[in-house]
Structure formats: C-alpha cells, structure tokens
Design a protein around this motif. Structure first.
Motif, PDB file in Angstrom:
ATOM      1  N   GLU A 154       0.834  -1.202   0.000  1.00  0.00           N
ATOM      2  CA  GLU A 154       0.000   0.000   0.000  1.00  0.00           C
ATOM      3  C   GLU A 154       0.870   1.255   0.000  1.00  0.00           C
ATOM      4  O   GLU A 154       0.579   2.229  -0.705  1.00  0.00           O
ATOM      5  N   GLN A 155       1.954   1.232   0.775  1.00  0.00           N
ATOM      6  CA  GLN A 155       2.838   2.395   0.816  1.00  0.00           C
ATOM      7  C   GLN A 155       3.500   2.634  -0.539  1.00  0.00           C
ATOM      8  O   GLN A 155       3.659   3.788  -0.954  1.00  0.00           O
ATOM      9  N   THR A 157      -9.804  -3.257   3.352  1.00  0.00           N
ATOM     10  CA  THR A 157      -9.444  -1.998   4.009  1.00  0.00           C
ATOM     11  C   THR A 157      -8.254  -1.352   3.328  1.00  0.00           C
ATOM     12  O   THR A 157      -8.225  -0.128   3.107  1.00  0.00           O
ATOM     13  N   LYS A 158      -7.262  -2.159   2.958  1.00  0.00           N
ATOM     14  CA  LYS A 158      -6.084  -1.622   2.290  1.00  0.00           C
ATOM     15  C   LYS A 158      -6.437  -1.101   0.898  1.00  0.00           C
ATOM     16  O   LYS A 158      -5.909  -0.070   0.459  1.00  0.00           O
ATOM     17  N   GLN A 169      -9.393   0.135  -0.080  1.00  0.00           N
ATOM     18  CA  GLN A 169     -10.127   1.383   0.087  1.00  0.00           C
ATOM     19  C   GLN A 169      -9.206   2.521   0.496  1.00  0.00           C
ATOM     20  O   GLN A 169      -9.354   3.651   0.029  1.00  0.00           O
ATOM     21  N   SER A 170      -8.241   2.223   1.353  1.00  0.00           N
ATOM     22  CA  SER A 170      -7.296   3.253   1.781  1.00  0.00           C
ATOM     23  C   SER A 170      -6.440   3.744   0.620  1.00  0.00           C
ATOM     24  O   SER A 170      -6.237   4.950   0.439  1.00  0.00           O
ATOM     25  N   ALA A 171      -5.931   2.805  -0.183  1.00  0.00           N
ATOM     26  CA  ALA A 171      -5.092   3.188  -1.320  1.00  0.00           C
ATOM     27  C   ALA A 171      -5.896   3.961  -2.368  1.00  0.00           C
ATOM     28  O   ALA A 171      -5.425   4.976  -2.895  1.00  0.00           O
ATOM     29  N   ALA A 173      -8.628   5.751  -1.906  1.00  0.00           N
ATOM     30  CA  ALA A 173      -8.982   7.068  -1.387  1.00  0.00           C
ATOM     31  C   ALA A 173      -7.806   8.030  -1.480  1.00  0.00           C
ATOM     32  O   ALA A 173      -7.977   9.211  -1.804  1.00  0.00           O
ATOM     33  N   SER A 174      -6.600   7.533  -1.220  1.00  0.00           N
ATOM     34  CA  SER A 174      -5.420   8.393  -1.310  1.00  0.00           C
ATOM     35  C   SER A 174      -5.098   8.770  -2.750  1.00  0.00           C
ATOM     36  O   SER A 174      -4.803   9.933  -3.057  1.00  0.00           O
TER      37      SER A 174
END
Length: 521
Positions: free
Chosen positions: A245-246, A333-334, A336-338, A340-341
C-alpha cells in the motif's frame, strides 16, 4: 573490546582506525571480500551466546557506533556502500536480538536497543546524529499539546534530526537492507512507529525503478514462488501487505506499480477461484500477467527488456475481522485506503506528463503541490484514464480468463499444502465472492458501457474534453464498485439507487455536447 566497554566510558579509540584499515585497499586485498570473515567475527565478539544483559547493552551500543563510523568513511571511499548490507545480512543473531529488544519495551536492554535503532536508521537515511525515536511517551505528550523540545522537535515531524547529511544510498543497497530485516519474524511485531521509521528511511527515497522492482519482488513473494509462510507463524506477509500500500501511494510510484498493487488488492478483496471455500489455509491459485492485462486493455505496453509483474491469486481467505494475511476484510481496508489516497492526487507519471506538456490550466483549483495546479487529473494514469475504470477492466479480465499456474513451489512448503494449492488451482476464471443479484450485475455493466461510450467520443467539433469526460464518468464508476461493499439488502439499495439515478442522467449527455450545454446539464 566493543562489547566489554563499560557504558560510562568512551568506546575504544581503535574503532575509527579499524574502519579505515578495513577500507584501505592494497594489492591482493579486497575490502569487500574481507566482509565474509569480518562480520562473523564481529558477531561472535559482540553477541556471544548466553551473553549477560550488561554485555548485550554494550553490544547494541558498539553495533551502532560501528555503523556510524563506517558511514563516516563513506565520504572518502564508495566501497562502504557495498559493506552496509552485510551489517544486516551477516549478523543474524545480533539483528534478531536487537529487534526482540525493540519489540519488548520492558526489556532491560530496550533503551540501548532504541539507541542502536536510531543510529542505524540515521545511518541508512543519511542523517548524522541518528533519528529521534518517536517513543510512545513522546507521542502521548504531543497529543496532550506538550511537545518536548518546542515546535521544532524532530520527533513531531518526520523524526529525522537536523544534522549535516551523508550521501544517499542506492536503491539496491536500500532494498537489500529491507529484505534482510524482513527475513526476521520479529520485525513484524515491533512497535508501529519504529517500523515506520525503517520504511521511511528505506522506501521513501526510492526512485521509480526501485519502487517497481520492490513491488515486483513483494508480489512474487505472495504468489508462492518464494514461499508463503503461515500467517499464524510469520508476520512477514502482513508487513509486505502494508508496504504494498505504501508503494502504491509513493510520491514517485510509476503507473505499473500503482496498477499492479490495486489489481492485487482488488482480487484479494473480492475474488477467488472455484472451490476456494474448501481451502483450509492461505495459498495461491496461480497468477496473472500485468503485461498481458495492459495489452488487452489498451494501456501503454511494457518495454520488452522490462521484467513482467505477476499478480497472484490468494486462496483460503476468510472474513475474520483481524489484521492477518488470511483475512479478506483486511485486504478490502487496504484497497479502500489506497484508492482514497490516489483519488485525491495526481499520480507521479501523470503529473510529470502535465508539466512536460505545458497544458496545465491555471485556475482556482490549485493544490498544496505547487508543481501541479489542477485537480482535473487526480486519480488518473499517465494516459489520462481513470484508475477506477482500469479496476473495472481488471474485473472483466479476471472474470473471463483464468490465472496462469504459479512457478515451481518453494521446497519450504509441505506436501500437504502443495496438494491443497493444486486442488484450488482449477485454471478457470475467478468468481466474485460477493453474491451480486442479476439486477446489480446488469446495473454495473450498464454503467461501465455508458462511461466507455462517453470516453470514446472524439473531442473535435465541440466535444467534451478528456478532463470533462473523466469528471462525468468518475462518479458512476465509483458507485458501481460500491456494489461490492453492500453487506445487507439495505446497503444494496443504498448503493444501487444513486447509481440508477446517475445513469438516467448519464445517458442523456450527448457525446458531442458543447461546454455551454454541459454547464446547463
């Protein structure tokens, strides 16, 4: 001598001289070749078996000072960079003891381990004097508005001390150090702020080729070609997932790395092969080729001399509500987080293309990033296509084609697990694990087809620009993906009703609408 030096005394004065001697090249003597003999001897002296706690504390101190002196010598001899990975690769017992002391805050040697950690992170990040530890106590004091050291306290920002920096390390050196650290099971159990400091020091400075290379290696590890350990026994898969993700949201991430990570997360979150529910442990059922997907979806191809990126298909995932590699909800979750960013910023290659084309509008939608002053291409690849549209392309791709068989499995995998993976690798197309109704499937297909029709319209003769078409299509495509998140009938109605209303308006928008007509709509 390093391990026996009392804490109150200065380290032996021979340490700088030893580093200079090691790096001094002469006829028939190669400093790089010597490390195979020097590192084991140093580990035996610094970290002997059954060492006392006092010796352990001094050893952590000596390890940190040795790394700092070697880094000091790097300004005079570039060979030092070839030696630094050996500090983490050829001192396995010492690194394991260091990570264990960091993971247990109540350990008597914890503070000495933190001191060594700060200096080692500073050494690889190029910061003289080390970094601030950013301990839990400091974080709590910052939450309460009490910042030790004033507003310029480094621990309140990036955690890097304000010292004259060393030269930057190469991508290969950084990735070698990161791989050596991740081989230790205890690395995944360290406090989060200490893990983030390593990630900042080793991943943040990577160049686009380095990010792509690291992404390919991590996906290959998850694909089973290098072995996939049980999530109950090894924290490495969880650490890899966080780093994927990072890498996707990295400020220098190339399109290929972003696309590969999103496709993998999307597959792990919502898809599985036939018979996946019978799997009793996490495994793989083959993989997809990113090169093949880009070719079939009309994306710019990958260079012939560039290694392909494999996107693995994990099996045996369950909705456990935990944070392990076998939990499908964690992958959601990962994802959706990626997403959204990435949806809130312009990816690096797209931003670089905008700057080089000098077609960037100067409007009131300027962002904090002064180099890109438009929001029109946020969430788009360098070819101008929406990331969310490419996820729909990927959905169609894996629903029509089955994954390719994985390479030969690692000998570390037991015969029982090899048999389970063979049974789940049916070779057929993947199935969506969300039980979508026929009406939802038809609604999603209608949304994708309508958006593709609008995006295919030419811009000539007053047609919509690429930016306008992306702005129109972004909402229905995102709502169509939202159908996968519906967990109840109420959630399904809340997801489908807005999409239905948007589509009723979308089909009325002519592909050649002029800007004035588009504004009235």
């Amino acid at each position: 001598a390093l391990a026996s030096a009392p804490l109150g005394e200065a380290l032996p004065s021979m340490l700088p001289s030893f580093c200079k001697w090691w790096l001094r090249a002469s006829e028939g003597r190669d400093p790089v070749a010597l490390q195979s003999s020097i590192w084991p001897a140093l580990e035996e002296g610094l970290f002997p078996e059954k060492a006392s706690m006092t010796t352990m504390v001094s050893s952590f101190r000596g390890l940190a000072e040795l790394a700092v002196h070697l880094r000091d010598a790097s300004s005079q001899d570039p060979k030092v960079e070839k030696l630094l990975p050996g500090l983490f690769e050829q001192l396995p017992r010492g690194v394991t003891l260091l990570l264990k002391a960091l993971a247990w805050p109540k350990a008597p040697s914890h503070m000495a381990a933190v001191y060594a950690h700060c200096n080692l992170v500073g050494m690889v990040s190029g910061v003289r004097g080390g970094v601030q530890s950013g301990s839990h106590g400091q974080q709590e004091s910052q939450k309460n508005g009490k910042r030790k050291g004033g507003p310029q306290d480094p621990s309140s920002g990036t955690g890097l001390a304000d010292e004259l920096p060393w030269g930057a390390l190469s991508d290969d050196t950084r990735l070698s150090i990161l791989s050596a650290l991740q081989q230790h099971q205890v690395f995944g159990t360290m406090p989060g702020h200490l893990q983030r400091q390593w990630q900042q020091a080793l991943l943040s400075p990577l160049s686009p080729p380095g990010i792509r290379s690291r992404c390919a290696v991590m996906l290959k590890m998850l694909s089973g070609t290098q072995g996939l350990a049980d999530e109950e026994q090894d924290g490495t898969p969880r650490v890899n997932a966080a780093q994927l993700e990072q890498l996707a949201v990295h400020s220098r991430a190339p399109d290929e790395a972003i696309l590969a990570v999103l496709c993998f997360l999307f597959t792990a979150a919502y898809f599985g092969p036939e018979g996946d529910k019978t799997a009793t442990s996490v495994g793989t059922a083959g993989n997809y080729s990113l090169r093949s997907f880009k070719s079939s979806s009309g994306l710019p191809g990958m260079p012939a001399d560039c290694e392909d990126i494999v996107i693995p298909v994990l099996t045996g995932l369950q909705d456990l509500g935990t944070n392990i590699v076998g939990d499908r909800s964690a992958w959601r979750t990962k994802l959706q987080s990626a997403l959204a960013s990435l949806a809130r910023r312009t990816p690096p290659e797209a931003a670089e293309k905008l700057q080089s084309s000098n077609e960037e509008p100067a409007g009131n939608d300027a962002q904090a990033d002064t180099s890109v002053r438009t929001c029109a291409f946020q969430g788009c690849l360098s070819d101008g296509s929406l990331l969310v549209l490419r996820l729909h392309d990927w959905w169609d791709h894996i629903s029509e084609q089955g994954p390719s068989p994985s390479a030969a499995m690692s000998p570390r995998i037991s015969p029982k697990k090899k048999k389970q993976r063979s049974e789940t690798s049916t070779g057929g197309a993947l199935n969506c694990i969300v039980a979508l109704k026929d009406a939802d499937v038809s609604l999603r297909r209608k949304a994708v087809d309508a958006c593709r029709k609008i995006l295919a319209e030419p811009e000539e003769n007053g047609g919509l620009s690429t930016r306008q078409k992306n702005a129109i299509c972004g909402l229905p495509l995102s709502l169509a993906l939202g159908l996968l998140s519906a967990e109840s009938e109420t959630d399904r109605r809340q997801a489908s009703e807005p999409l239905t209303e948007v589509l009723e308006i979308l089909v009325q928008i002519p592909g050649t609408a002029r800007a004035s007509e588009f504004a009235r709509i």
